[in-house]
Enzyme design. Sequence first.
Site, PDB file in Angstrom:
ATOM      1  CE  LYS A   1      18.795   3.531 -12.966  1.00 56.56           C
ATOM      2  NZ  LYS A   1      18.272   2.743 -14.038  1.00 56.56           N
TER       3      LYS A   1
ATOM      4  NE  ARG B   1       9.343  -2.424 -10.973  1.00 58.02           N
ATOM      5  CZ  ARG B   1      10.526  -2.297 -11.894  1.00 58.02           C
ATOM      6  NH1 ARG B   1      11.076  -1.162 -11.910  1.00 58.02           N
ATOM      7  NH2 ARG B   1      10.833  -3.350 -12.538  1.00 58.02           N
TER       8      ARG B   1
ATOM      9  N   GLY C   1      15.653   3.306 -19.860  1.00 53.84           N
ATOM     10  CA  GLY C   1      15.211   2.075 -20.513  1.00 53.84           C
ATOM     11  C   GLY C   1      14.137   1.617 -19.774  1.00 53.84           C
TER      12      GLY C   1
ATOM     13  CG  ASP D   1      21.267  -2.877 -13.551  1.00 58.21           C
ATOM     14  OD1 ASP D   1      21.218  -3.123 -14.677  1.00 58.21           O
ATOM     15  OD2 ASP D   1      20.178  -2.554 -13.128  1.00 58.21           O
TER      16      ASP D   1
HETATM   17  C1  S3P Z   1      15.157  -2.929 -14.527  1.00 59.22           C
HETATM   18  C2  S3P Z   1      15.616  -4.128 -15.237  1.00 59.22           C
HETATM   19  C3  S3P Z   1      16.934  -4.503 -15.569  1.00 59.22           C
HETATM   20  C4  S3P Z   1      17.840  -3.558 -15.279  1.00 59.22           C
HETATM   21  C5  S3P Z   1      17.455  -2.208 -15.227  1.00 59.22           C
HETATM   22  C6  S3P Z   1      16.266  -1.782 -14.441  1.00 59.22           C
HETATM   23  C7  S3P Z   1      14.080  -2.498 -13.961  1.00 59.22           C
HETATM   24  O1  S3P Z   1      16.675  -4.386 -16.914  1.00 59.22           O
HETATM   25  O2  S3P Z   1      18.956  -3.506 -16.076  1.00 59.22           O
HETATM   26  O3  S3P Z   1      18.671  -1.376 -14.833  1.00 59.22           O
HETATM   27  O4  S3P Z   1      13.654  -1.557 -13.227  1.00 59.22           O
HETATM   28  O5  S3P Z   1      13.054  -3.193 -14.032  1.00 59.22           O
HETATM   29  P1  S3P Z   1      16.278  -5.858 -17.938  1.00 59.22           P
HETATM   30  O6  S3P Z   1      14.740  -6.072 -17.526  1.00 59.22           O
HETATM   31  O7  S3P Z   1      16.316  -5.145 -19.401  1.00 59.22           O
HETATM   32  O8  S3P Z   1      17.053  -6.797 -17.571  1.00 59.22           O
END
Ligand code: S3P
Length: 433
Positions: free
Chosen positions: A22, A27, A95, A315
């Site tokens: 993911k 990216r 997120g 995660d």
């Molecule tokens: C991610 C970073 C992590 C992770 C999220 C994916 C990423 O979050 O928990 O599922 O792809 O950069 P945080 O940067 O908030 O720790």
Amino acid sequence: MAGYVVEPGGRIAWNLHVPGDKSVSHRALMLGAIASGVTRITGLLEGEDCLATLRAVARLGVRVQRPAPLEVLIEGVGLHGLAAPAEALDMGNAGTAMRLFMGLLAAQRFDTELVGDASLMRRPMERVAQPLRDMGARIETRDGRPPVRISGGMALQGIRYAMPVASAQVKSALLLAGLYAHGETTVVDAAATRDHTERMLQGFGVDVTARDGVVTVRPPGRLEASQVEVPGDFSSAAFFIVAACIAARDPVVIESVGVNPTRTGLLEMLALMGADLRLVNHRSAGAEPIADVEVRPSRLRGIRVPERLVALAIDEFPAFFIAAACAEGETVVTGAEELRVKESDRIAVMARGLEAVGVRHEVLPDGLRIEGGPVGGGVVDSHGDHRVAMSFAVASLRATAPIEIRDVANVATSFPGFAPLARSAGLRLEEIP
Ligand code: S3P
């Protein structure tokens, strides 16, 4: 609301292949969009989160072709070629998409608004907005949460930013904004976090240096289009790694998994518990290392998780808590308060689920203490959190009665095809409307 009913007594077997990563997929779509030339992505995760990024990229005026399943061609518009979207960009449950887009969009000529689903609208965005403002961006949040409104036309200045939380999303947002800034942008990690952005930027020809937790990007004239082969997602493999530890009869192999060392803290945690795991057939997918993960059934013992591993397994805690529930003795996780601001409050929601299936535990402000022992049946509410839902499906392998898991639709955000794959691996899982 969709759910799973998982009967006890499944036995995990087979060689498995999990969908694409993911983090890497998000990216690749974003960098492809602002590169010059056509970027080809293979093995893309076609989960809802990455599809939200793909749709957003298209709404920013980038032509995207999908010549074959899991393959995307992105006709990059160059660093300054994105166009104003007609409406707010909907990031769904993602997120990562929202936070990384904040960095990318802070330096555009046009305004944008970012929104998401009910879970994302509750998540903290100031951790990204504040340092971007320090760079000169104009960004508004609502009480620190989405909607995020970004004003265009701001000139950004490179900064040196020491991160107060260990977050790859914050780091990545600043590096993306740094592509457009005047002067270098340096981010100092609070603890090692996933480094896919740094690796991929280098693959697109950007001058990025990373050493001892300090990453610096120098604004490039352009990004060169690239080829990205997306590895299998370690975070998806994690469910089957735990499943194999607790319920395999023979060795299980999960093939072609991304094993970037900033992602594989779970392997170290399980090894400390006595798991029999090995990485074989090492190779690389572009800038990312991949391997096959071989897991033999193991007797797990409870541990105190070293805090240095928390960010490297951030995660994987929902799955890890299930391993802890099936171990002999007590497992203690501390230093993991970040779990409270994921797709759900994963400390509280996992604790409620453990309660529902009779696993003794204590909630800590920054973690959980879990007493390994028998796992019963019960009804677990995932609170719309994909990883909570999949973890309790794995718990069924050791349960004494069926586990019903509610609100599982979001499994499609990160792991499309989880239910059929889990069934083919030996879980006795049925989907219910
Ligand atoms: C991610 C970073 C992590 C992770 C999220 C994916 C990423 O979050 O928990 O599922 O792809 O950069 P945080 O940067 O908030 O720790």
